[in-house]
Design an enzyme around this catalytic site. Structure first.
Site, mmCIF file in Angstrom:
data_model
loop_
_atom_site.group_PDB
_atom_site.id
_atom_site.type_symbol
_atom_site.label_atom_id
_atom_site.label_comp_id
_atom_site.label_asym_id
_atom_site.label_seq_id
_atom_site.Cartn_x
_atom_site.Cartn_y
_atom_site.Cartn_z
ATOM 1 N N VAL A 82 0.870 -1.181 0.000
ATOM 2 C CA VAL A 82 0.000 0.000 0.000
ATOM 3 C C VAL A 82 0.906 1.229 0.000
ATOM 4 C CG1 VAL A 82 -1.716 1.238 1.357
ATOM 5 C CG2 VAL A 82 -1.748 -1.272 1.239
ATOM 6 N N PRO A 83 0.823 2.120 -0.988
ATOM 7 C CA PRO A 83 1.831 3.187 -1.118
ATOM 8 C C PRO A 83 1.926 4.080 0.109
ATOM 9 C CG PRO A 83 -0.007 3.507 -2.660
ATOM 10 C CD PRO A 83 -0.213 2.195 -1.998
ATOM 11 N N GLY A 85 2.972 3.454 2.822
ATOM 12 C CA GLY A 85 4.166 3.165 3.619
ATOM 13 C C GLY A 85 5.183 4.272 3.452
ATOM 14 N N PHE A 87 8.496 5.776 2.518
ATOM 15 C CA PHE A 87 9.538 5.200 1.663
ATOM 16 C C PHE A 87 10.727 6.139 1.637
ATOM 17 C CE2 PHE A 87 8.989 8.077 -1.860
ATOM 18 C CZ PHE A 87 7.688 8.492 -1.729
ATOM 19 N N VAL A 90 17.625 3.828 2.040
ATOM 20 C CA VAL A 90 18.411 3.651 3.269
ATOM 21 C C VAL A 90 19.855 3.378 2.870
ATOM 22 C CG1 VAL A 90 18.717 2.294 5.362
ATOM 23 C CG2 VAL A 90 16.413 2.777 4.534
ATOM 24 N N ASP A 191 3.078 -1.839 10.502
ATOM 25 C CA ASP A 191 3.719 -2.426 9.315
ATOM 26 C C ASP A 191 4.748 -3.481 9.700
ATOM 27 O OD1 ASP A 191 5.074 -1.014 6.185
ATOM 28 O OD2 ASP A 191 3.808 -2.746 6.613
HETATM 29 N N1 LIG Z 1 12.797 1.464 6.116
HETATM 30 C C1 LIG Z 1 13.674 1.752 7.094
HETATM 31 N N2 LIG Z 1 13.551 2.738 7.989
HETATM 32 N N3 LIG Z 1 14.604 2.685 8.812
HETATM 33 C C2 LIG Z 1 15.386 1.671 8.407
HETATM 34 C C3 LIG Z 1 16.621 1.228 9.016
HETATM 35 C C4 LIG Z 1 17.169 1.728 10.184
HETATM 36 N N4 LIG Z 1 18.323 1.051 10.455
HETATM 37 C C5 LIG Z 1 18.525 0.099 9.474
HETATM 38 N N5 LIG Z 1 19.504 -0.814 9.338
HETATM 39 C C6 LIG Z 1 19.457 -1.666 8.293
HETATM 40 C C7 LIG Z 1 18.442 -1.625 7.324
HETATM 41 C C8 LIG Z 1 18.386 -2.589 6.199
HETATM 42 C C9 LIG Z 1 17.212 -3.084 5.659
HETATM 43 N N6 LIG Z 1 17.512 -3.948 4.674
HETATM 44 C C10 LIG Z 1 18.836 -4.021 4.515
HETATM 45 C C11 LIG Z 1 19.601 -4.762 3.621
HETATM 46 C C12 LIG Z 1 20.958 -4.671 3.713
HETATM 47 C C13 LIG Z 1 21.551 -3.857 4.687
HETATM 48 C C14 LIG Z 1 20.765 -3.097 5.564
HETATM 49 C C15 LIG Z 1 19.416 -3.189 5.472
HETATM 50 C C16 LIG Z 1 17.426 -0.672 7.444
HETATM 51 C C17 LIG Z 1 17.473 0.188 8.536
HETATM 52 O O1 LIG Z 1 14.817 1.035 7.319
#
Ligand SMILES: Nc1nnc(-c2c[nH]c3ncc(-c4c[nH]c5ccccc45)cc23)o1
Length: 333
Positions: A82-83, A85, A87, A90, A191
């Site tokens: 669902v958009p 979220g 986005f 990262v 979520d």
């Molecule tokens: N949507 C979102 N909002 N805050 C975060 C977040 C905070 N600290 C994090 N540390 C790692 C990752 C991460 C997700 N998939 C990955 C695949 C490879 C490496 C790292 C990751 C994402 C985060 O993510």
């Protein structure tokens, strides 16, 4: 005007408290993008316990902090997403002086809302990705957070397939401790799913609080649909009011995904034939059929309690933490 004064004063980037950070993000969010264009330099608030180093009010990209694209980009993944979220891309970030490694989420200022950071700024728990600071430069809000260098549970499932039960027990305990804390403050994450659980060497943390709400009383009546379809509870889909128990249901569907390697429903109702799962979730009994044969009886009982169609009957985070499935006796190992 107060945003411009924020930049002109000596501390463009400054240490502050969580309320300073919230004041900053609210100012950014209330400033028309035209006047944001006049802001030439970075500005923002780093939470004062962080060991990021600010030299005379500057924290510049490629000088004071380096960003490395982390090969993951949070784009709406198609029909199941669902958009609504939150986005953003990262990145892995590294402070050039302290070498501290962080996650840095980049959100275009026009898509940024204070709710993206409110919960992480006001509430701290070891199973919630810690927020280190919020900075804005070049029309993009940069959120510096605790990094899960092991990636997300979704990446692990996509690369290694279904997880072993002892791994699922470990992840479930971490997530339930985080949910127990959030739910004790009447906060609904909205979520819970594999891509929002990230792994570190000694723990797992919840991420992405862009859909989070704090209930005023014991029910939340949504204005819009929040979450990712496959993991949504029947009461959330009905949109007639729900509470924190919706997160428990989403954890149940996440455990099915970890056990079987696929989200619930998709093997029985292929995505190609079903653009949306909302009607299925509403009409069908909870997806206990998607629990693999190999699942232990104790874990199956936990799932029956987490996926109960009636929220009041569904277990709470505290109750699930006391389930036998999460305390395998020695002889089981
Ligand atoms: N949507 C979102 N909002 N805050 C975060 C977040 C905070 N600290 C994090 N540390 C790692 C990752 C991460 C997700 N998939 C990955 C695949 C490879 C490496 C790292 C990751 C994402 C985060 O993510």
């Amino acid at each position: 005007q107060d945003l411009i004064s924020h930049v002109q004063n000596p501390g463009k980037v400054r240490y502050g408290t969580a309320s300073d950070l919230l004041d900053f993000v609210n100012t950014v969010s209330n400033t028309p993008s035209s006047s944001l264009l006049e802001v030439g330099e970075e500005m923002g608030v780093l939470l004062n316990k962080t060991d990021m180093v600010i030299k005379e009010g500057h924290y510049r990209i490629e000088l004071d902090v380096l960003l490395f694209p982390w090969k993951l980009t949070y784009k709406p993944q198609g029909p199941g997403h669902v958009p609504k979220g939150s986005f953003g891309k990262v990145h892995l970030a590294q402070d050039t002086k302290t070498r501290k490694r962080m996650a840095c989420k980049l959100i275009p200022v026009e898509h940024f809302k204070p709710a993206d950071v409110e919960i992480q700024a006001r509430f701290r728990h070891e199973n919630i990705a810690e927020l280190y600071g919020a900075l804005m430069w070049e029309q993009t809000v940069h959120l510096f957070m605790e990094a899960g260098e092991g990636g997300s549970v979704l990446e692990k499932l996509d690369s290694c397939g279904q997880m072993k039960e002892f791994e699922i027990i470990w992840v479930s305990q971490q997530v339930l401790r985080g949910l127990e804390y959030l739910h004790s403050h009447k906060i609904i994450h909205h979520d819970i799913k594999p891509s929002n659980i990230v792994l570190m060497s000694a723990k797992a943390v919840l991420v992405d609080f862009g859909l989070t709400v704090q209930m005023k009383d014991d029910v939340y009546v949504p204005r819009d649909l929040r979450g990712t379809e496959m993991y949504m509870s029947p009461e959330l889909v009905l949109c007639r009011g729900h509470n924190t128990k919706t997160d428990i249901y989403s954890l149940g569907t996440t455990i099915i995904h970890m056990l079987s390697g696929s989200p619930p429903w998709v093997r029985r109702y292929p995505r190609t034939a079903y653009p949306s799962y909302l009607y299925i979730i509403h009409k069908q009994a909870p997806p206990l059929e998607d629990i693999p044969e190999s699942c232990s009886p104790a874990m199956r009982r936990l799932l029956e309690h987490a996926l109960d169609r009636v929220p009041a009957r569904r277990s709470s985070a505290t109750e699930l933490l006391n389930e036998e499935a999460l305390h395998p006796s020695r002889e089981d190992q």
